[in-house]
Design a protein around this motif. Structure first.
Motif, short mmCIF file in Angstrom:
data_model
loop_
_atom_site.label_atom_id
_atom_site.label_comp_id
_atom_site.label_asym_id
_atom_site.label_seq_id
_atom_site.Cartn_x
_atom_site.Cartn_y
_atom_site.Cartn_z
N SER A 8 0.84 -1.20 0.00
CA SER A 8 0.00 0.00 0.00
C SER A 8 0.87 1.25 0.00
O SER A 8 1.97 1.26 0.57
N GLN A 9 0.38 2.30 -0.65
CA GLN A 9 1.16 3.52 -0.81
C GLN A 9 0.29 4.75 -0.58
O GLN A 9 -0.88 4.77 -0.96
N ALA A 10 0.89 5.77 0.05
CA ALA A 10 0.32 7.12 0.07
C ALA A 10 1.25 7.95 -0.80
O ALA A 10 2.32 8.38 -0.36
N VAL A 41 -3.65 10.87 -3.02
CA VAL A 41 -3.87 9.65 -3.78
C VAL A 41 -3.21 8.50 -3.03
O VAL A 41 -2.04 8.57 -2.67
N ASN A 42 -4.00 7.46 -2.78
CA ASN A 42 -3.53 6.30 -2.03
C ASN A 42 -3.85 5.02 -2.78
O ASN A 42 -4.86 4.94 -3.50
N TYR A 43 -3.01 4.02 -2.58
CA TYR A 43 -3.23 2.71 -3.18
C TYR A 43 -3.31 1.67 -2.07
O TYR A 43 -2.45 1.63 -1.18
N ASP A 44 -4.35 0.84 -2.11
CA ASP A 44 -4.54 -0.24 -1.14
C ASP A 44 -4.18 -1.55 -1.82
O ASP A 44 -4.89 -2.02 -2.71
N ALA A 45 -3.06 -2.14 -1.41
CA ALA A 45 -2.58 -3.36 -2.05
C ALA A 45 -3.51 -4.54 -1.78
O ALA A 45 -3.62 -5.46 -2.61
N GLY A 46 -4.19 -4.54 -0.64
CA GLY A 46 -5.08 -5.64 -0.31
C GLY A 46 -6.28 -5.72 -1.23
O GLY A 46 -6.68 -6.81 -1.64
N THR A 47 -6.86 -4.57 -1.56
CA THR A 47 -8.04 -4.54 -2.43
C THR A 47 -7.71 -4.11 -3.85
O THR A 47 -8.59 -4.08 -4.71
N GLN A 59 -13.20 9.69 -3.45
CA GLN A 59 -13.71 8.59 -4.27
C GLN A 59 -12.73 7.42 -4.22
O GLN A 59 -11.51 7.61 -4.20
N ARG A 60 -13.28 6.22 -4.20
CA ARG A 60 -12.48 5.00 -4.23
C ARG A 60 -12.80 4.24 -5.50
O ARG A 60 -13.97 4.02 -5.83
N PHE A 61 -11.77 3.83 -6.23
CA PHE A 61 -11.93 3.09 -7.48
C PHE A 61 -11.30 1.71 -7.32
O PHE A 61 -10.10 1.59 -7.06
#
Length: 254
Positions: A8-10, A41-47, A59-61
């Protein structure tokens, strides 16, 4: 790798954008506000999902929102009544087949329609792993091929997007850069296009001696009877081999 995120990244990012009110009956601008005040902008590696937020929007994509995924470009879309949310993630330059390693380009758009009025929040941002000041070259010269994208608007007229190819050159020893692109314009509502001489984007400025950033001025010479768009004090950050940057002007965003 920006194309194969494992954790996951911020992300650090540079962003430019604007909020437009459009009269769909006349295809003209009603109101305009330059944005954003800030963007995350954040990335969730789990989802395997991206979350973006700015100016009260969030918003979540997720993978189930993907409409297309090809040639290094992923397009997400979410729908709620007459509202639409879009996120485009590009990790491969549009004029190259080799993927970036450290940085991506993104377009985020929120559309809300009521009767003949459409309110649109539009953001362009780059995200990724920035180059530290210590690793920025301080000697030699370099040249890069560029893809330029943006939008301009004038009250009472139809907003337009533009795109084109160009070049970016930097003299690291002198601490200066210059960039230039020839452009094509397309109206955002009626999808009318124009191309030819005189539609171009030009910029120049300096490389900071204490950080890994560039700053300077940019001028977009538009077609379709539009005045030049000046973007004073534009800034951008180099990101490890891949060079992308947003500019913000009085009447548009690049």
């Amino acid at each position: 790798m920006i194309t194969d995120l494992k954790v996951s990244q911020a992300f650090q990012n540079d962003a430019a954008g604007m909020k437009l009110g459009l009269d769909l009956a006349t295809s003209t601008e009603i109101s305009r506000q330059i944005r954003p005040n800030s963007l995350t902008v954040n990335y969730d590696a789990g989802t395997k999902s991206y979350s973006v937020s700015a100016d009260g929007w969030s918003q979540r994509f997720a993978p189930e929102n993907i409409q297309s995924n090809a040639n290094g470009e992923t397009i997400y879309q979410k729908t709620g009544g007459t509202d639409r949310s879009y996120l485009t993630i590009a990790t491969t330059p549009y004029t190259n087949s080799k993927s970036n390693q450290y940085v991506g380009l993104a377009f985020w758009q929120e559309n809300a329609v009521s009767g003949t009025r459409q309110d649109m929040d539009f953001y362009i941002f780059t995200y990724g792993l920035p180059t530290s000041a210590a690793t920025v070259p301080r000697s030699g010269v370099a040249g890069f091929r560029t893809d330029t994208f943006g939008a301009v608007s004038t009250p009472g007229q139809e907003p337009r997007s533009f795109q084109g190819q160009g070049d970016f050159s930097v003299d690291f020893a002198a601490g200066v850069f210059a960039t230039h692109s020839y452009l094509n314009e397309t109206t955002l509502v009626t999808d009318q296009g124009v191309s030819g001489g005189g539609i171009e984007f030009t910029g120049a400025g300096h490389l900071s001696s204490s950080s890994g950033t560039f700053s300077g001025n940019a001028l977009m010479r538009a077609g379709l009877d539009r005045p030049p768009v000046l973007s004073p004090g534009a800034s951008m950050a180099p990101m490890e081999r891949n060079w992308v940057a947003p500019f913000r002007g009085r009447t548009g965003t690049v």
